[in-house]
Design a protein around this motif. Structure first.
Motif, PDB file in Angstrom:
ATOM      1  N   ALA A  33       0.856   0.994   9.134  1.00 36.41           N
ATOM      2  CA  ALA A  33       0.639   1.307   7.718  1.00 36.41           C
ATOM      3  C   ALA A  33      -0.816   1.087   7.325  1.00 36.41           C
ATOM      4  N   SER A  34      -1.452   0.061   7.897  1.00 36.01           N
ATOM      5  CA  SER A  34      -2.853  -0.205   7.559  1.00 36.01           C
ATOM      6  C   SER A  34      -3.755   0.930   8.060  1.00 36.01           C
ATOM      7  N   LEU A  35      -3.452   1.445   9.255  1.00 32.56           N
ATOM      8  CA  LEU A  35      -4.246   2.553   9.792  1.00 32.56           C
ATOM      9  C   LEU A  35      -4.024   3.831   8.975  1.00 32.56           C
ATOM     10  N   VAL A  36      -2.786   4.046   8.565  1.00 28.88           N
ATOM     11  CA  VAL A  36      -2.486   5.212   7.734  1.00 28.88           C
ATOM     12  C   VAL A  36      -3.190   5.076   6.381  1.00 28.88           C
ATOM     13  N   ALA A  37      -3.191   3.860   5.829  1.00 28.08           N
ATOM     14  CA  ALA A  37      -3.865   3.626   4.552  1.00 28.08           C
ATOM     15  C   ALA A  37      -5.372   3.861   4.686  1.00 28.08           C
ATOM     16  N   PRO A  57       7.078   5.228   4.411  1.00 24.73           N
ATOM     17  CA  PRO A  57       6.742   6.584   4.863  1.00 24.73           C
ATOM     18  C   PRO A  57       5.237   6.816   4.845  1.00 24.73           C
ATOM     19  N   ALA A  58       4.724   7.426   5.923  1.00 22.44           N
ATOM     20  CA  ALA A  58       3.283   7.658   6.042  1.00 22.44           C
ATOM     21  C   ALA A  58       2.763   8.514   4.898  1.00 22.44           C
ATOM     22  N   ALA A  59       3.533   9.527   4.492  1.00 18.15           N
ATOM     23  CA  ALA A  59       3.080  10.419   3.418  1.00 18.15           C
ATOM     24  C   ALA A  59       2.871   9.654   2.122  1.00 18.15           C
ATOM     25  N   ARG A  60       3.741   8.696   1.872  1.00 17.43           N
ATOM     26  CA  ARG A  60       3.621   7.916   0.642  1.00 17.43           C
ATOM     27  C   ARG A  60       2.390   7.011   0.688  1.00 17.43           C
ATOM     28  N   VAL A  61       2.143   6.404   1.848  1.00 13.03           N
ATOM     29  CA  VAL A  61       0.972   5.539   2.011  1.00 13.03           C
ATOM     30  C   VAL A  61      -0.306   6.358   1.845  1.00 13.03           C
ATOM     31  N   ILE A  62      -0.349   7.528   2.492  1.00 12.43           N
ATOM     32  CA  ILE A  62      -1.539   8.376   2.410  1.00 12.43           C
ATOM     33  C   ILE A  62      -1.773   8.842   0.976  1.00 12.43           C
ATOM     34  N   THR A  63      -0.705   9.248   0.292  1.00 14.71           N
ATOM     35  CA  THR A  63      -0.845   9.708  -1.091  1.00 14.71           C
ATOM     36  C   THR A  63      -1.436   8.624  -1.979  1.00 14.71           C
ATOM     37  N   SER A  64      -0.899   7.410  -1.853  1.00 16.52           N
ATOM     38  CA  SER A  64      -1.415   6.299  -2.659  1.00 16.52           C
ATOM     39  C   SER A  64      -2.862   5.996  -2.311  1.00 16.52           C
ATOM     40  N   ALA A  65      -3.183   6.011  -1.021  1.00 17.39           N
ATOM     41  CA  ALA A  65      -4.547   5.713  -0.584  1.00 17.39           C
ATOM     42  C   ALA A  65      -5.532   6.767  -1.072  1.00 17.39           C
ATOM     43  N   VAL A  66      -5.129   8.028  -0.998  1.00 16.07           N
ATOM     44  CA  VAL A  66      -6.011   9.102  -1.471  1.00 16.07           C
ATOM     45  C   VAL A  66      -6.279   8.941  -2.964  1.00 16.07           C
ATOM     46  N   LEU A  67      -5.221   8.633  -3.722  1.00 11.58           N
ATOM     47  CA  LEU A  67      -5.379   8.472  -5.167  1.00 11.58           C
ATOM     48  C   LEU A  67      -6.301   7.311  -5.506  1.00 11.58           C
ATOM     49  N   VAL A  68      -6.231   6.240  -4.697  1.00 13.22           N
ATOM     50  CA  VAL A  68      -7.092   5.085  -4.932  1.00 13.22           C
ATOM     51  C   VAL A  68      -8.559   5.508  -4.961  1.00 13.22           C
ATOM     52  N   ASN A  69      -8.978   6.324  -4.007  1.00 12.53           N
ATOM     53  CA  ASN A  69     -10.376   6.760  -3.959  1.00 12.53           C
ATOM     54  C   ASN A  69     -10.642   8.009  -4.789  1.00 12.53           C
ATOM     55  N   LEU A  70      -9.644   8.871  -4.900  1.00 10.77           N
ATOM     56  CA  LEU A  70      -9.831  10.112  -5.660  1.00 10.77           C
ATOM     57  C   LEU A  70     -10.108   9.817  -7.128  1.00 10.77           C
TER      58      LEU A  70
END
Length: 200
Positions: free
Chosen positions: A34-38, A102-115
């Motif tokens: 999860a950390s790598l996906v984030a 779920p990887a998609a959920r982690v990625i979505t949250s991470a993208v929003l953090v920087n977006l």
């Protein structure tokens, strides 16, 4: 490529902020994967800011107070949502009881953090041009390559943070009070970052 650019980029990326905090939380709560996906998601979240810089949209954000303020408050609101999520997690000692996130959920949250961080766009506007020679025939290409290096370093540094957090995860999970304290501290940091973003 200028060593000054690499050192400055590394210093900026390594400075703890919302992306680092999110990646650390992912590593502690859900493990190494999860950390790598984030970290990957946070790196992806930099790309729209780079694209905005290359296409001139960043200039619009700088000249349009309404557009900049809207993005700024959206970002602050999302950080408050992350703080609320962290506080809710303190009620569940077994943070991974429901299986891996779920990887998609982690990625979505991470993208929003920087977006939703307008400071990244302003940073690119002020930072990248300093390393592009005046009148260079391929200035956009040079900025694009420098931006790609920034994105790559973002992933590498954030991944290192996340892997380190995941390495101590088992010890932390063995102490529910420590985990609860980490969630509260994360929530406090997100609230603080939200307030800083809103008033800056």
């Amino acid at each position: 490529m200028s060593p000054t650019f690499l050192l400055t980029t590394l210093a900026v990326v390594a400075t703890p902020g919302t992306g680092v905090l999110y990646t650390l939380a992912a590593g502690l709560s859900h493990g190494r994967r999860a950390s790598l996906v984030a970290a990957f998601g946070c790196a992806l979240g930099v790309l729209p800011h780079l694209a905005a810089t290359l296409t001139g949209l960043a200039a619009l954000l700088r000249t349009s107070t309404l557009a900049f303020e809207a993005l700024k408050y959206l970002g602050a609101g999302y950080l408050l949502y992350l703080a609320w999520t962290a506080l809710r997690a303190t009620d569940a000692p077994a943070v991974d009881g429901g299986g891996p996130r779920p990887a998609a959920r982690v990625i979505t949250s991470a993208v929003l953090v920087n977006l939703l961080n307008p400071k990244l766009t302003v940073f690119f506007v002020a930072f990248l041009p300093q390393f592009v020679p005046a009148g260079a025939p391929d200035s956009l290409g040079t900025m694009g390559r420098l931006g790609a290096v920034f994105v790559a370093l973002t992933f590498v540094v954030f991944a290192a943070y996340g892997v380190c957090a995941a390495a101590v995860r088992d010890r932390v999970l063995a102490r529910p009070r420590v985990m609860a304290g980490i969630h509260r501290a994360s929530a406090a940091c997100f609230v603080g970052l939200s307030a800083w973003l809103a008033v800056s």
